[in-house]
Design a protein around this motif. Structure first.
Motif, PDB file in Angstrom:
ATOM      1  N   LYS A   1       0.814  -1.214   0.000  1.00  0.00           N
ATOM      2  CA  LYS A   1       0.000   0.000   0.000  1.00  0.00           C
ATOM      3  C   LYS A   1       0.854   1.273   0.000  1.00  0.00           C
ATOM      4  O   LYS A   1       0.311   2.378  -0.026  1.00  0.00           O
ATOM      5  CB  LYS A   1      -0.924   0.019   1.219  1.00  0.00           C
ATOM      6  N   VAL A   2       2.170   1.107   0.062  1.00  0.00           N
ATOM      7  CA  VAL A   2       3.065   2.251   0.170  1.00  0.00           C
ATOM      8  C   VAL A   2       4.352   1.921  -0.574  1.00  0.00           C
ATOM      9  O   VAL A   2       4.723   0.750  -0.712  1.00  0.00           O
ATOM     10  CB  VAL A   2       3.338   2.578   1.661  1.00  0.00           C
ATOM     11  N   PHE A   3       5.019   2.933  -1.085  1.00  0.00           N
ATOM     12  CA  PHE A   3       6.348   2.698  -1.647  1.00  0.00           C
ATOM     13  C   PHE A   3       7.193   3.959  -1.463  1.00  0.00           C
ATOM     14  O   PHE A   3       6.666   5.067  -1.327  1.00  0.00           O
ATOM     15  CB  PHE A   3       6.287   2.302  -3.127  1.00  0.00           C
ATOM     16  N   LEU A   4       8.495   3.770  -1.439  1.00  0.00           N
ATOM     17  CA  LEU A   4       9.457   4.862  -1.296  1.00  0.00           C
ATOM     18  C   LEU A   4      10.117   5.130  -2.642  1.00  0.00           C
ATOM     19  O   LEU A   4      10.723   4.228  -3.231  1.00  0.00           O
ATOM     20  CB  LEU A   4      10.523   4.497  -0.257  1.00  0.00           C
ATOM     21  N   LEU A   5       9.981   6.361  -3.124  1.00  0.00           N
ATOM     22  CA  LEU A   5      10.706   6.807  -4.311  1.00  0.00           C
ATOM     23  C   LEU A   5      11.908   7.606  -3.834  1.00  0.00           C
ATOM     24  O   LEU A   5      11.753   8.698  -3.281  1.00  0.00           O
ATOM     25  CB  LEU A   5       9.823   7.677  -5.201  1.00  0.00           C
ATOM     26  N   GLN A   6      13.099   7.053  -4.004  1.00  0.00           N
ATOM     27  CA  GLN A   6      14.329   7.722  -3.581  1.00  0.00           C
ATOM     28  C   GLN A   6      15.096   8.183  -4.817  1.00  0.00           C
ATOM     29  O   GLN A   6      15.610   7.365  -5.581  1.00  0.00           O
ATOM     30  CB  GLN A   6      15.198   6.794  -2.725  1.00  0.00           C
ATOM     31  N   VAL A   7      15.141   9.498  -5.011  1.00  0.00           N
ATOM     32  CA  VAL A   7      15.848  10.099  -6.140  1.00  0.00           C
ATOM     33  C   VAL A   7      17.196  10.593  -5.632  1.00  0.00           C
ATOM     34  O   VAL A   7      17.255  11.467  -4.770  1.00  0.00           O
ATOM     35  CB  VAL A   7      15.036  11.260  -6.744  1.00  0.00           C
ATOM     36  N   THR A   8      18.270  10.028  -6.176  1.00  0.00           N
ATOM     37  CA  THR A   8      19.606  10.305  -5.645  1.00  0.00           C
ATOM     38  C   THR A   8      20.591  10.538  -6.778  1.00  0.00           C
ATOM     39  O   THR A   8      21.273   9.608  -7.222  1.00  0.00           O
ATOM     40  CB  THR A   8      20.087   9.135  -4.755  1.00  0.00           C
ATOM     41  N   PRO A   9      20.686  11.786  -7.256  1.00  0.00           N
ATOM     42  CA  PRO A   9      21.686  12.083  -8.287  1.00  0.00           C
ATOM     43  C   PRO A   9      23.098  11.841  -7.765  1.00  0.00           C
ATOM     44  O   PRO A   9      23.403  12.130  -6.614  1.00  0.00           O
ATOM     45  CB  PRO A   9      21.464  13.576  -8.579  1.00  0.00           C
TER      46      PRO A   9
END
Length: 462
Positions: A293-301
């Motif tokens: 029901k949940v997810f983590l979007l981790q954007v890491t340039p």
């Protein structure tokens, strides 16, 4: 007012002010330079076999830009070495990662002298000079030695370290003494200013005067707190732009009725990324009903990839994200989406708006503008919740966020659960208070407050 000269390691004045990817700081400083007919000086990012001091001048959307090439040795010792392997980890309380090599310090001193020698002929008698960040701490001293008597201010975009850590730096007194050639020293928070004052009192036998000036080494310098912010109206325009709306729609559809948690951070050990993933893993362990029901979007340039420690952390993060996905993923759900890429400001605004939770959990940070961007991006009628490390400079202002200790995975887990289950009325109340802070600390206010304080400061006179 006379001309304003902005000095920084890299010149970020945008060639196109309408570019959605231009940062708020670059836009604010560029606007000031156009207003005051000033110039922006720094390293070109290019190298030459032998340093000549030849200036490259260009006009970028009404801003005069002056850059100079450095030798490869300068870049290795001054930038990759002293700035990024010595001062950066030290200022972020990572003494264990600081590299103290004599050649680094020598290169740092030499390169700052070179910057001063190239800049000095461009300075007019009534110019006001604003130096940015830890790369150029000795610059005012070197300019004074060349006879420059103008008002010179310095703003530190990182934290200032505790005295007990700073004294591990060889020649720390010389570094701090060079700062007393500035007329104004600016810090993000009262904490960083007080740590600087404490060092001066204990290590230099100096004093803090009733008017806020700090006296030591036979000189006085004005200290001040200038919390930086974002370009609020510019960010709202980016959020509401065609690409901002399109990105929001795309992320909302991609979420597939799941709650998205977002983290956006440059790849750096100061950002607490490993601890964040472990806290999220703890949340999945503690709340099995939330899986799917949940997810983590981790954007890491990726940044500073030529530095070994950054290569190491990239491998560890990829391994950790893979392990968590392997342990919890299902055929139609992946708990972490981990991306090593850069997005435009309008795209980020759309991503932030689609996220139910903004996870900003650095181990140590000067301000962290992602926290303010996340708040600005929210839908006022259905805002998300900001989880913020108490060790980010923004925490001093943004007390209505869920403040956490990023070193505690249990505390992170509990905060994520609280954010996801927070009633709408409470989310709106918190968002309104945080949005007022964001507006009150707009980057243009920060810029104008600092420039005004600097123009009011008495000239050192050499």
């Amino acid at each position: 007012m006379s001309r304003l000269i902005v000095v920084s390691n890299r010149v970020s004045a945008p060639r196109d002010p309408a570019a959605g990817s231009a940062g708020g700081l670059a836009m604010a400083l560029s606007a000031a330079l156009r207003k005051y007919e000033g110039l922006w000086f720094g390293w070109s990012g290019e190298t030459v076999e032998s340093f000549t001091g030849e200036l490259k001048m260009e006009d970028r959307a009404g801003v005069t830009v002056a850059t100079v090439d450095l030798e490869p040795q300068d870049v290795d010792e001054y930038y990759n070495g002293y700035a990024n392997k010595t001062l950066w980890p030290l200022f972020h309380h990572r003494v264990d990662l600081s590299a103290y090599e004599r050649s680094f310090g020598e290169g740092y001193e030499r390169t700052n002298r070179r910057f001063a020698e190239v800049l000095q002929p461009l300075i007019r008698p009534d110019d006001v000079i604003w130096v940015h960040d830890y790369h150029m701490i000795p610059l005012a001293r070197d300019l004074r030695r060349l006879g420059v008597k103008n008002r010179i201010g310095f703003f530190l975009h990182t934290p200032w370290p505790a005295r007990q850590l700073l004294v591990t730096l060889p020649h720390h007194r010389r570094l701090v003494e060079s700062m007393f050639h500035f007329d104004l020293l600016g810090f993000h928070t009262q904490e960083w200013l007080e740590l600087f004052q404490r060092y001066v009192e204990v290590e230099a036998r100096g004093s803090v005067l009733p008017d806020g000036r700090i006296h030591a080494f036979g000189r006085s310098v004005q200290g001040g707190v200038f919390p930086i912010g974002i370009d609020v109206e510019g960010f709202l325009a980016a959020r509401n732009s065609a690409l901002g709306v399109k990105t929001y729609d795309r992320m909302a559809a991609s979420a597939a009725f799941r709650s998205m948690i977002v983290g956006v951070d440059r790849l750096d050990y100061s950002k607490g990324l490993e601890q964040r993933l472990l806290g999220y893993e703890q949340f999945l362990h503690d709340n099995p009903e939330a899986r799917g029901k949940v997810f983590l979007l981790q954007v890491t340039p990726i940044s500073r990839d030529e530095v070994d420690v950054y290569q190491d952390i990239r491998v560890r993060l990829e391994t950790l994200a893979g392990r968590i996905n392997g342990a919890f993923a299902d055929m139609d759900w992946q708990p972490i989406r981990y991306l090593n890429r850069t997005y435009r400001r309008d795209q980020l605004a759309g991503i932030y708006r689609a996220a139910r939770v903004g996870l900003v959990t650095p181990l140590r940070d000067g301000m962290n503008l992602v926290a303010k961007e996340y708040v600005a991006a929210q839908d006022p009628e259905d805002p998300g919740v900001l989880i913020l490390s108490r060790f980010a400079g923004a925490a001093e202002q943004m007390g209505e966020a869920l403040l956490v200790n990023p070193f505690s995975r249990e505390e992170l887990s509990e905060a994520i659960n609280k954010a996801l289950t927070m009633p709408l009325k409470e989310r709106i109340r918190k968002w309104k208070a945080l949005m007022q802070v964001v507006r009150d600390t707009d980057v243009a206010i920060w810029r104008d407050d600092f420039v005004h304080a600097l123009t009011e400061a008495p000239r050192k006179g050499g």
